[in-house]
Design a protein around this motif. Structure first.
Motif, PDB file in Angstrom:
ATOM      1  N   GLY A  68       0.807  -1.210   0.000  1.00 19.93           N
ATOM      2  CA  GLY A  68       0.000   0.000   0.000  1.00 19.93           C
ATOM      3  C   GLY A  68       0.839   1.257   0.000  1.00 19.93           C
ATOM      4  N   ARG A  71       1.166   3.086  -3.269  1.00 19.26           N
ATOM      5  CA  ARG A  71      -0.049   3.633  -3.863  1.00 19.26           C
ATOM      6  C   ARG A  71      -0.357   5.009  -3.282  1.00 19.26           C
ATOM      7  NH1 ARG A  71      -3.438  -0.172  -6.256  1.00 19.26           N
ATOM      8  NH2 ARG A  71      -5.322   0.853  -5.467  1.00 19.26           N
ATOM      9  N   SER A  75      -4.119   2.603  -0.118  1.00 17.75           N
ATOM     10  CA  SER A  75      -4.957   1.410  -0.026  1.00 17.75           C
ATOM     11  C   SER A  75      -4.122   0.184  -0.372  1.00 17.75           C
ATOM     12  CB  SER A  75      -6.155   1.507  -0.973  1.00 17.75           C
ATOM     13  OG  SER A  75      -5.723   1.562  -2.322  1.00 17.75           O
ATOM     14  N   PRO A  76      -4.389  -0.967   0.251  1.00 20.44           N
ATOM     15  CA  PRO A  76      -3.610  -2.173  -0.046  1.00 20.44           C
ATOM     16  C   PRO A  76      -3.673  -2.551  -1.521  1.00 20.44           C
ATOM     17  CG  PRO A  76      -4.876  -2.473   1.958  1.00 20.44           C
ATOM     18  CD  PRO A  76      -5.356  -1.191   1.343  1.00 20.44           C
ATOM     19  N   SER A  77      -2.615  -3.142  -1.985  1.00 16.55           N
ATOM     20  CA  SER A  77      -2.546  -3.597  -3.371  1.00 16.55           C
ATOM     21  C   SER A  77      -3.577  -4.686  -3.636  1.00 16.55           C
ATOM     22  CB  SER A  77      -1.141  -4.140  -3.655  1.00 16.55           C
ATOM     23  OG  SER A  77      -1.068  -4.730  -4.937  1.00 16.55           O
TER      24      SER A  77
END
Length: 251
Positions: A68, A71, A75-77
């Motif tokens: 994350g 990004r 937000s988590p991948s």
């Protein structure tokens, strides 16, 4: 945040497109359906194919959260893992090369082959366990990648994936005070392995990130946003492929 260079592209790569599953189609069938299309296209003969996988189990969840930091919105991948297919023809049986944090057949003795294992795409067939899936063709000859793998297994001095494996296992297992290895430039083993193969063959798979810190999220961003660099700076065709995501975290 980690140091990652943003692409200057104004739009997503039109050669990397969304393609939903059909009915009860599992991941293996989805990949093979699109491989048939990709392998039949002009200029595709002999090229290499990667499969990105996004899972929900614990180690896969932790690697998604760790990425994350690459990004903008933190937000988590969508992605946990990446594999290199050993072939793309109709007679190929979905064999892969990979470095997994949860190998289906166990770890064996990783130092023997720099942690590289041969596995099978069927291990990731479940769309419930692995809801996010992508397949991509990269402009590197598979025959050259195979030669590089032979050397890679013998030369841990270039990239020690056994070390990466231990660092990431410590992190996803919550050992002691283990920090996110990406902060110190240690990539996720599956991606760092494939990045090293590409680099040895003159191809920069993830232009926005230092190669040893590679991860599935960086490969995803390269496929989605770095098409202009691939054409103008590398003189190569853009990454071509399909993707499907249905499990999102923190959005």
């Amino acid at each position: 945040m980690l140091n990652i260079v943003a692409s200057t592209a104004k739009a997503h790569n039109p050669e990397f497109v969304q393609a939903k599953r059909r009915g009860s189609e599992d991941n293996e069938k989805w990949v093979k359906r699109h491989l048939k299309t990709l392998a039949a296209e002009e200029g595709a003969k002999g090229m290499s194919y990667l499969v990105l996988i996004g899972g929900k189990q614990k180690s896969y969840f932790h690697t998604r959260v760790a990425q994350g930091h690459l990004r903008n919105d933190m937000s988590p991948s969508h992605w946990s893992h990446v594999v290199l297919l050993q072939g793309s023809g109709p007679t190929d049986k979905g064999a892969t090369w990979e470095i997994s944090l949860e190998p289906a057949e166990g770890f064996g003795y990783p130092p023997s082959d720099n942690a590289v294992e041969q596995a099978h795409l069927a291990n990731y067939a479940s769309k419930n366990m692995y809801p996010n899936i992508a397949v991509m063709r990269i402009p590197v000859k598979l025959s050259e990648m195979k030669k590089t793998i032979v050397q890679f297994k013998k030369q841990r001095v270039d990239l020690d994936c056994v070390e990466l494996l231990l660092l990431w296992l410590g992190y996803v297992w919550g050992v002691g005070r283990a920090d996110n290895p990406l902060f110190d430039g240690y990539g996720i083993p599956s991606a760092a392995f494939i990045e090293a193969l590409c680099s040895a063959n003159g191809y920069d798979l993830t232009p926005g990130l230092e190669s040893r810190a590679s991860c599935p999220e960086a490969i995803w961003q390269a496929a989605r946003w770095w098409q202009e660099f691939q054409v103008t700076q590398q003189g190569a065709a853009p990454i071509r492929g399909m993707w499907h995501t249905e499990h999102y975290l923190g959005e």
